[in-house]
Write a protein that holds these residues in place. Structure first.
Motif, mmCIF file in Angstrom:
data_model
loop_
_atom_site.group_PDB
_atom_site.id
_atom_site.type_symbol
_atom_site.label_atom_id
_atom_site.label_comp_id
_atom_site.label_asym_id
_atom_site.label_seq_id
_atom_site.Cartn_x
_atom_site.Cartn_y
_atom_site.Cartn_z
ATOM 1 N N ARG A 1 0.784 -1.227 0.000
ATOM 2 C CA ARG A 1 0.000 0.000 0.000
ATOM 3 C C ARG A 1 0.823 1.287 0.000
ATOM 4 N NH1 ARG A 1 -5.267 -1.322 0.808
ATOM 5 N NH2 ARG A 1 -5.704 -3.337 1.764
ATOM 6 N N SER A 2 2.118 1.185 0.255
ATOM 7 C CA SER A 2 2.909 2.408 0.409
ATOM 8 C C SER A 2 3.185 3.103 -0.904
ATOM 9 C CB SER A 2 4.233 2.086 1.110
ATOM 10 O OG SER A 2 5.013 1.205 0.323
ATOM 11 N N ASP A 3 3.186 2.379 -2.018
ATOM 12 C CA ASP A 3 3.490 2.988 -3.312
ATOM 13 C C ASP A 3 2.524 2.439 -4.353
ATOM 14 O OD1 ASP A 3 4.502 3.969 -5.664
ATOM 15 O OD2 ASP A 3 6.581 3.447 -5.255
ATOM 16 N N PRO A 4 1.513 3.218 -4.723
ATOM 17 C CA PRO A 4 0.527 2.716 -5.681
ATOM 18 C C PRO A 4 1.085 2.484 -7.079
ATOM 19 C CG PRO A 4 0.159 5.042 -5.217
ATOM 20 C CD PRO A 4 1.175 4.565 -4.225
ATOM 21 N N GLY A 5 2.301 2.956 -7.345
ATOM 22 C CA GLY A 5 2.895 2.767 -8.663
ATOM 23 C C GLY A 5 3.757 1.534 -8.785
ATOM 24 N N ASN A 6 4.131 0.943 -7.645
ATOM 25 C CA ASN A 6 5.022 -0.212 -7.664
ATOM 26 C C ASN A 6 4.583 -1.231 -6.618
ATOM 27 O OD1 ASN A 6 7.022 1.094 -9.440
ATOM 28 N ND2 ASN A 6 7.530 2.325 -7.639
ATOM 29 N N LEU A 7 5.155 -2.408 -6.736
ATOM 30 C CA LEU A 7 5.055 -3.401 -5.670
ATOM 31 C C LEU A 7 6.483 -3.663 -5.223
ATOM 32 C CD1 LEU A 7 3.233 -5.076 -3.988
ATOM 33 C CD2 LEU A 7 3.164 -6.807 -5.779
ATOM 34 N N ASP A 8 6.840 -3.106 -4.061
ATOM 35 C CA ASP A 8 8.227 -3.114 -3.605
ATOM 36 C C ASP A 8 8.670 -4.504 -3.179
ATOM 37 O OD1 ASP A 8 8.554 -0.396 -4.051
ATOM 38 O OD2 ASP A 8 7.752 0.129 -2.081
ATOM 39 N N ALA A 9 9.864 -4.901 -3.633
ATOM 40 C CA ALA A 9 10.397 -6.238 -3.385
ATOM 41 C C ALA A 9 11.689 -6.157 -2.588
ATOM 42 C CB ALA A 9 10.648 -6.952 -4.704
ATOM 43 N N ASP A 10 12.056 -7.277 -1.995
ATOM 44 C CA ASP A 10 13.321 -7.394 -1.261
ATOM 45 C C ASP A 10 14.307 -8.188 -2.115
ATOM 46 O OD1 ASP A 10 11.863 -6.245 0.807
ATOM 47 O OD2 ASP A 10 11.454 -8.176 1.771
ATOM 48 N N GLY A 11 15.467 -7.592 -2.362
ATOM 49 C CA GLY A 11 16.426 -8.320 -3.175
ATOM 50 C C GLY A 11 17.721 -7.571 -3.362
ATOM 51 N N ALA A 12 18.683 -8.277 -3.919
ATOM 52 C CA ALA A 12 20.015 -7.719 -4.153
ATOM 53 C C ALA A 12 20.558 -8.254 -5.465
ATOM 54 C CB ALA A 12 20.960 -8.097 -3.009
ATOM 55 N N ALA A 13 21.503 -7.515 -6.024
ATOM 56 C CA ALA A 13 22.215 -7.962 -7.220
ATOM 57 C C ALA A 13 23.630 -7.429 -7.146
ATOM 58 C CB ALA A 13 21.516 -7.478 -8.488
ATOM 59 N N ALA A 14 24.544 -8.126 -7.780
ATOM 60 C CA ALA A 14 25.952 -7.715 -7.771
ATOM 61 C C ALA A 14 26.589 -7.981 -9.122
ATOM 62 C CB ALA A 14 26.722 -8.447 -6.671
ATOM 63 N N LEU A 15 27.517 -7.116 -9.488
ATOM 64 C CA LEU A 15 28.326 -7.293 -10.689
ATOM 65 C C LEU A 15 29.792 -7.170 -10.316
ATOM 66 C CD1 LEU A 15 26.541 -5.038 -13.377
ATOM 67 C CD2 LEU A 15 26.197 -7.488 -12.959
ATOM 68 N N VAL A 16 30.631 -7.943 -10.986
ATOM 69 C CA VAL A 16 32.080 -7.785 -10.908
ATOM 70 C C VAL A 16 32.543 -7.251 -12.255
ATOM 71 C CG1 VAL A 16 34.304 -8.919 -10.617
ATOM 72 C CG2 VAL A 16 32.348 -9.625 -9.219
ATOM 73 N N LEU A 17 33.265 -6.133 -12.228
ATOM 74 C CA LEU A 17 33.757 -5.490 -13.446
ATOM 75 C C LEU A 17 35.272 -5.605 -13.532
ATOM 76 C CD1 LEU A 17 31.753 -2.116 -13.401
ATOM 77 C CD2 LEU A 17 31.038 -4.318 -14.339
ATOM 78 N N SER A 18 35.763 -5.816 -14.726
ATOM 79 C CA SER A 18 37.203 -5.896 -14.966
ATOM 80 C C SER A 18 37.502 -5.396 -16.365
ATOM 81 C CB SER A 18 37.724 -7.330 -14.816
ATOM 82 O OG SER A 18 37.560 -7.830 -13.514
ATOM 83 N N ARG A 19 38.771 -5.217 -16.638
ATOM 84 C CA ARG A 19 39.213 -4.936 -17.996
ATOM 85 C C ARG A 19 39.746 -6.221 -18.628
ATOM 86 N NH1 ARG A 19 43.102 -0.128 -16.503
ATOM 87 N NH2 ARG A 19 43.978 -0.546 -18.569
ATOM 88 N N GLY A 20 39.712 -6.277 -19.935
ATOM 89 C CA GLY A 20 40.313 -7.403 -20.638
ATOM 90 C C GLY A 20 39.333 -8.410 -21.183
ATOM 91 N N SER A 21 38.466 -8.963 -20.322
ATOM 92 C CA SER A 21 37.532 -9.991 -20.780
ATOM 93 C C SER A 21 36.369 -10.103 -19.802
ATOM 94 C CB SER A 21 38.238 -11.347 -20.905
ATOM 95 O OG SER A 21 38.664 -11.806 -19.634
ATOM 96 N N GLY A 22 35.319 -10.771 -20.261
ATOM 97 C CA GLY A 22 34.142 -10.973 -19.429
ATOM 98 C C GLY A 22 33.023 -11.558 -20.261
ATOM 99 N N VAL A 23 31.841 -11.658 -19.682
ATOM 100 C CA VAL A 23 30.702 -12.172 -20.434
ATOM 101 C C VAL A 23 30.000 -11.067 -21.210
ATOM 102 C CG1 VAL A 23 30.293 -14.131 -18.903
ATOM 103 C CG2 VAL A 23 29.177 -11.946 -18.420
ATOM 104 N N ALA A 24 30.185 -9.819 -20.783
ATOM 105 C CA ALA A 24 29.558 -8.691 -21.467
ATOM 106 C C ALA A 24 30.498 -7.493 -21.423
ATOM 107 C CB ALA A 24 28.222 -8.335 -20.824
ATOM 108 N N ARG A 25 30.509 -6.736 -22.515
ATOM 109 C CA ARG A 25 31.333 -5.528 -22.579
ATOM 110 C C ARG A 25 30.419 -4.310 -22.511
ATOM 111 N NH1 ARG A 25 33.692 -2.370 -26.929
ATOM 112 N NH2 ARG A 25 32.711 -3.761 -28.438
ATOM 113 N N ILE A 26 30.747 -3.383 -21.645
ATOM 114 C CA ILE A 26 29.963 -2.156 -21.534
ATOM 115 C C ILE A 26 30.356 -1.231 -22.673
ATOM 116 C CG2 ILE A 26 29.363 -0.190 -20.089
ATOM 117 C CD1 ILE A 26 30.125 -1.915 -17.663
ATOM 118 N N LEU A 27 29.388 -0.878 -23.502
ATOM 119 C CA LEU A 27 29.647 0.002 -24.640
ATOM 120 C C LEU A 27 29.491 1.468 -24.264
ATOM 121 C CD1 LEU A 27 27.767 -1.949 -27.472
ATOM 122 C CD2 LEU A 27 30.194 -2.074 -26.843
#
Length: 338
Positions: free
Chosen positions: A155-181
């Motif tokens: 009920r606190s935000d009629p525009g969203n349904l607030d969730a509990d969660g986390a996400a993390a990224l590890v960034l490096s130079r040279g190689s990875g699964v995705a390159r930031i353009l």
């Protein structure tokens, strides 16, 4: 900003258990009209005794494990949130560094730019690594927990349904699964002090609505313009057309809140977004973009050569977009086969 050698080595998520919205409607906790309008199927709810920071630590540890990066190579730790990470007295970024990295003398920083904090941290980390010696890596972790008494989830935000969660990224130079353009983060702080009065302060409803329009219209016009500018600029700097974006990751806001005109302008069909997943998670606050990218990678929904756009916005106001190129198949998946 345009980037040439900033890579996502790995991503990971830590989400609360999924609670069906139909159950919340049946219990009288969730308005059935909002449930129908927003079309959430479920929302992630953390354990009562679980800190937002604990979720971030779990996601960060798994991202580090997946990345194959030595903890000693992590030279920047960034924590992002829009809700309290834990009890007063805890320094969130340092807590994350100690619990998830454990070794080394990385710089530990916190970014609080509401729901656009993840993309703001991504741009800061990319700039840091671009100037850093070879072999340095960065860890970004985001987390939020929405729990009584600070927030009433349904009920606190009629525009969203607030969730509990986390996400993390590890960034490096040279190689990875995705390159930031490219990354673009834009802000307009002129409306930070906009406060909406209650109708009791006006002679009639017409006066009340007229004043709200006067206050809100410039803010909404700015938000709409900056959302478009952030995406258009990120695409241009990446050298990519909107039609060449295979998947779009937005904040997991309810369907009623989606700017359909914006999506029509950029040719974004819902099937090219992560809404089929996001509607089962809810709006995690700062983690939606990183979690959405991780979901695409670990479920095999994107492949080498695909481009993904991460889009965010936050009150304050801040708008961002990052374009990434999938350059390798991850050796980890959602079923835990890391």
């Amino acid at each position: 900003m345009r980037w040439s050698d900033i890579h996502v080595k790995a991503g990971a998520v830590a989400l609360g258990r999924r609670e069906d919205t139909a159950t919340a409607v049946a219990d009288g906790r969730y308005d059935p009209d909002y449930c129908a309008a927003h079309a959430y199927e479920s929302v992630c709810v953390a354990k009562d005794d679980e800190l937002a920071l604990d979720l971030a630590v779990d996601a960060a540890r798994r991202a580090l494990s997946r990345s194959g990066v030595d903890s000693a190579a992590i030279k920047l730790v960034v924590y992002v949130s829009s809700t309290p990470g834990g009890p007063d007295g805890i320094v969130p970024a340092s807590y994350l560094q100690g619990k998830a990295v454990g070794v080394g003398t990385a710089s530990a920083l916190e970014v609080r730019q509401t729901c656009n904090g993840g993309l703001a941290a991504l741009e800061l980390a990319a700039a840091y690594l671009s100037a850093a010696p070879a072999g340095w890596s960065a860890l970004i972790a985001t987390s939020d927990k929405h729990q009584l008494p600070g927030a009433e989830r349904y009920r606190s935000d009629p525009g969203n349904l607030d969730a509990d969660g986390a996400a993390a990224l590890v960034l490096s130079r040279g190689s990875g699964v995705a390159r930031i353009l490219s990354t673009v983060v834009l802000g307009d702080g002129r409306f930070s002090d906009v406060v909406l009065d209650g109708p009791q302060n006006y002679a009639n409803r017409q006066e009340f609505l007229a004043e709200q329009r006067r206050r809100l219209q410039p803010m909404l016009a700015s938000a709409s313009a900056l959302q478009r500018e952030s995406v258009a600029t990120a695409l241009a700097e990446a050298g990519v057309l909107s039609a060449e974006i295979n998947r779009w990751v937005f904040a997991n806001v309810g369907r009623m809140m989606v700017d359909q005109e914006f999506r029509k302008e950029f040719g974004i069909e819902e099937s090219r977004t992560t809404w089929d997943w996001g509607r089962t998670v809810g709006h995690t606050g700062t983690a939606d973009q990183f979690a959405g990218l991780t979901h695409l990678l670990e479920t095999g929904a994107v492949h080498v050569g695909d481009r993904v756009a991460l889009c965010g916005n936050g009150v304050g106001f801040s708008h961002g977009c990052a374009v990434v190129d999938i350059v390798d198949e991850p050796e980890w998946s959602a079923d835990g086969q890391d």
